[in-house]
Design a protein around this motif. Sequence first.
Motif, PDB file in Angstrom:
ATOM      1  N   GLN A 196       0.821  -1.208   0.000  1.00 42.75           N
ATOM      2  CA  GLN A 196       0.000   0.000   0.000  1.00 42.75           C
ATOM      3  C   GLN A 196       0.854   1.256   0.000  1.00 42.75           C
ATOM      4  O   GLN A 196       0.379   2.337  -0.354  1.00 42.75           O
ATOM      5  N   SER A 197       2.116   1.139   0.398  1.00 43.15           N
ATOM      6  CA  SER A 197       3.030   2.280   0.438  1.00 43.15           C
ATOM      7  C   SER A 197       4.002   2.301  -0.735  1.00 43.15           C
ATOM      8  O   SER A 197       4.905   3.138  -0.775  1.00 43.15           O
ATOM      9  N   MET A 198       3.846   1.392  -1.688  1.00 42.98           N
ATOM     10  CA  MET A 198       4.734   1.327  -2.841  1.00 42.98           C
ATOM     11  C   MET A 198       4.123   2.061  -4.029  1.00 42.98           C
ATOM     12  O   MET A 198       2.923   2.332  -4.062  1.00 42.98           O
ATOM     13  N   ALA A 199       4.951   2.371  -5.018  1.00 41.47           N
ATOM     14  CA  ALA A 199       4.468   3.000  -6.248  1.00 41.47           C
ATOM     15  C   ALA A 199       3.877   1.932  -7.167  1.00 41.47           C
ATOM     16  O   ALA A 199       4.274   1.776  -8.325  1.00 41.47           O
ATOM     17  N   TYR A 200       2.946   1.189  -6.610  1.00 40.13           N
ATOM     18  CA  TYR A 200       2.181   0.170  -7.323  1.00 40.13           C
ATOM     19  C   TYR A 200       0.757   0.691  -7.511  1.00 40.13           C
ATOM     20  O   TYR A 200       0.385   1.730  -6.962  1.00 40.13           O
ATOM     21  N   SER A 201      -0.045  -0.043  -8.255  1.00 37.22           N
ATOM     22  CA  SER A 201      -1.406   0.416  -8.552  1.00 37.22           C
ATOM     23  C   SER A 201      -2.458  -0.138  -7.600  1.00 37.22           C
ATOM     24  O   SER A 201      -3.634   0.210  -7.728  1.00 37.22           O
ATOM     25  N   GLU A 202      -2.079  -0.993  -6.642  1.00 37.06           N
ATOM     26  CA  GLU A 202      -3.082  -1.603  -5.761  1.00 37.06           C
ATOM     27  C   GLU A 202      -3.845  -0.572  -4.930  1.00 37.06           C
ATOM     28  O   GLU A 202      -5.070  -0.661  -4.780  1.00 37.06           O
ATOM     29  N   SER A 203      -3.140   0.413  -4.362  1.00 36.00           N
ATOM     30  CA  SER A 203      -3.814   1.412  -3.537  1.00 36.00           C
ATOM     31  C   SER A 203      -4.773   2.257  -4.368  1.00 36.00           C
ATOM     32  O   SER A 203      -5.900   2.535  -3.953  1.00 36.00           O
ATOM     33  N   LEU A 204      -4.323   2.675  -5.546  1.00 34.64           N
ATOM     34  CA  LEU A 204      -5.174   3.471  -6.426  1.00 34.64           C
ATOM     35  C   LEU A 204      -6.408   2.669  -6.834  1.00 34.64           C
ATOM     36  O   LEU A 204      -7.541   3.191  -6.798  1.00 34.64           O
ATOM     37  N   PHE A 205      -6.201   1.419  -7.211  1.00 35.85           N
ATOM     38  CA  PHE A 205      -7.334   0.598  -7.605  1.00 35.85           C
ATOM     39  C   PHE A 205      -8.305   0.393  -6.449  1.00 35.85           C
ATOM     40  O   PHE A 205      -9.527   0.508  -6.616  1.00 35.85           O
ATOM     41  N   THR A 206      -7.787   0.080  -5.263  1.00 37.42           N
ATOM     42  CA  THR A 206      -8.665  -0.165  -4.121  1.00 37.42           C
ATOM     43  C   THR A 206      -9.461   1.077  -3.767  1.00 37.42           C
ATOM     44  O   THR A 206     -10.642   0.979  -3.401  1.00 37.42           O
ATOM     45  N   ALA A 207      -8.848   2.247  -3.872  1.00 36.57           N
ATOM     46  CA  ALA A 207      -9.569   3.489  -3.600  1.00 36.57           C
ATOM     47  C   ALA A 207     -10.737   3.662  -4.566  1.00 36.57           C
ATOM     48  O   ALA A 207     -11.872   3.959  -4.159  1.00 36.57           O
ATOM     49  N   LEU A 208     -10.479   3.489  -5.852  1.00 36.94           N
ATOM     50  CA  LEU A 208     -11.541   3.635  -6.847  1.00 36.94           C
ATOM     51  C   LEU A 208     -12.624   2.588  -6.661  1.00 36.94           C
ATOM     52  O   LEU A 208     -13.825   2.884  -6.765  1.00 36.94           O
ATOM     53  N   ALA A 209     -12.213   1.350  -6.367  1.00 32.76           N
ATOM     54  CA  ALA A 209     -13.183   0.275  -6.172  1.00 32.76           C
ATOM     55  C   ALA A 209     -14.048   0.528  -4.943  1.00 32.76           C
ATOM     56  O   ALA A 209     -15.280   0.384  -4.988  1.00 32.76           O
ATOM     57  N   ALA A 210     -13.422   0.897  -3.825  1.00 40.12           N
ATOM     58  CA  ALA A 210     -14.172   1.098  -2.588  1.00 40.12           C
ATOM     59  C   ALA A 210     -15.188   2.225  -2.730  1.00 40.12           C
ATOM     60  O   ALA A 210     -16.349   2.091  -2.319  1.00 40.12           O
ATOM     61  N   TRP A 211     -14.766   3.328  -3.334  1.00 44.59           N
ATOM     62  CA  TRP A 211     -15.702   4.447  -3.471  1.00 44.59           C
ATOM     63  C   TRP A 211     -16.774   4.160  -4.519  1.00 44.59           C
ATOM     64  O   TRP A 211     -17.910   4.640  -4.399  1.00 44.59           O
TER      65      TRP A 211
END
Length: 394
Positions: A141-156
Amino acid sequence: MGALRRAVPALLGYAGVRVLGLVALALGSAAHDKSAYTLLTARWDSLWYTRVADLGYGWEVRLPNGDVHSNLAFFPLLPWLERLGSAVTPLSSADAGLRVSTLASLAAAWGIFAVADHVYGRRAGVCAVLVWAVLPVGIVQSMAYSESLFTALAAWSLYAVLTGRWLTAGLLASLAGLTRPVGIAVVAAVWAAASASLVRGTRTRAVPDRGADTPCEGKRSVPQPDGAPVWPRALGMLLAPLGAAGYVLWVGHRTGKGPLGYLDVQAGWRNGFDGGYAFARFVGDKFTSFPSALAGVGLIVGVALIVWLYVTCVRQGQPLPLLVYAGIVTALALCASSYFGSKPRLLMPAFPLLLPLALALSRLRTSRSALVLGATAVASAVYGAFWLNGSGPP
């Protein structure tokens, strides 16, 4: 602002867990004579995203065995944001990617809180965010990966579905589809919820009072979004798949292989969907010797736990869009035919699976739940530092 104030305890707790993980990573990296910042921004998938941001699509690596690793496998939203960040600030694309991921992880935590709070109440919402934060692979979640961005969009997007904001849900689902291939799970959730609401029509049910601090307090009956006009739902359904479909069709045109061209790109990475056959063989191969057999047992237990959590979600009556979303994310992660070591990371966006654990923690005394989460956070931080300082990609 009221919604943000309500989420403050969850966001502060989330930030504390992430800081703990970064401190552990810094200490572990120093012990291995490595740069923690490089591990977060310029290793593995992070490099592929920054190359897309800096050079565009078309870059590929041909391996000695004939495989072709093309950057077309990586969806464009994160590289676009990295390029934008580097264009309007002095930051490099890699540095911008880390900032995007940091902000997106906070947005994801807030979105997870909003979903869990809506379904089970505030205490469960706080616990859900903290359980997501202390996952063993939470350092991603703290890396320059796309998981955090994706999870944010999915959750909202899921929260928008639950609250009847169909246009917002469709737009966020479309953006999720531009972020990762698993964006189809968000699209499916929007479509399933919209279709079901059209069939059911207006109804009411008991939901947690927004002012209650426990799942058992303040139940009230409120109109559900089923009674909204048809056109917003139809337009939301139309918007939802545009991101994923647009990118996949563009890749097919770019490669000259038609609508299935993206599958050929993934095949170059030896990645695909085989129903879990390759993963089952991978697990079975672990039992050829005693030390690796322990890892095999651990994998079987882990898969069984995931299945049990999903069954529990169904039994607890989670809303349909959460079940559809979590089910598809889980199926795609477990049934992919390659990169078995990355499966825990691929499962990380399936946050509805954590809601049964969050609900159980919310029913404990605060001191007990804090002790459980605190101990798990320490273990997660140590494991994350060990994991990223290893030889393989997360």
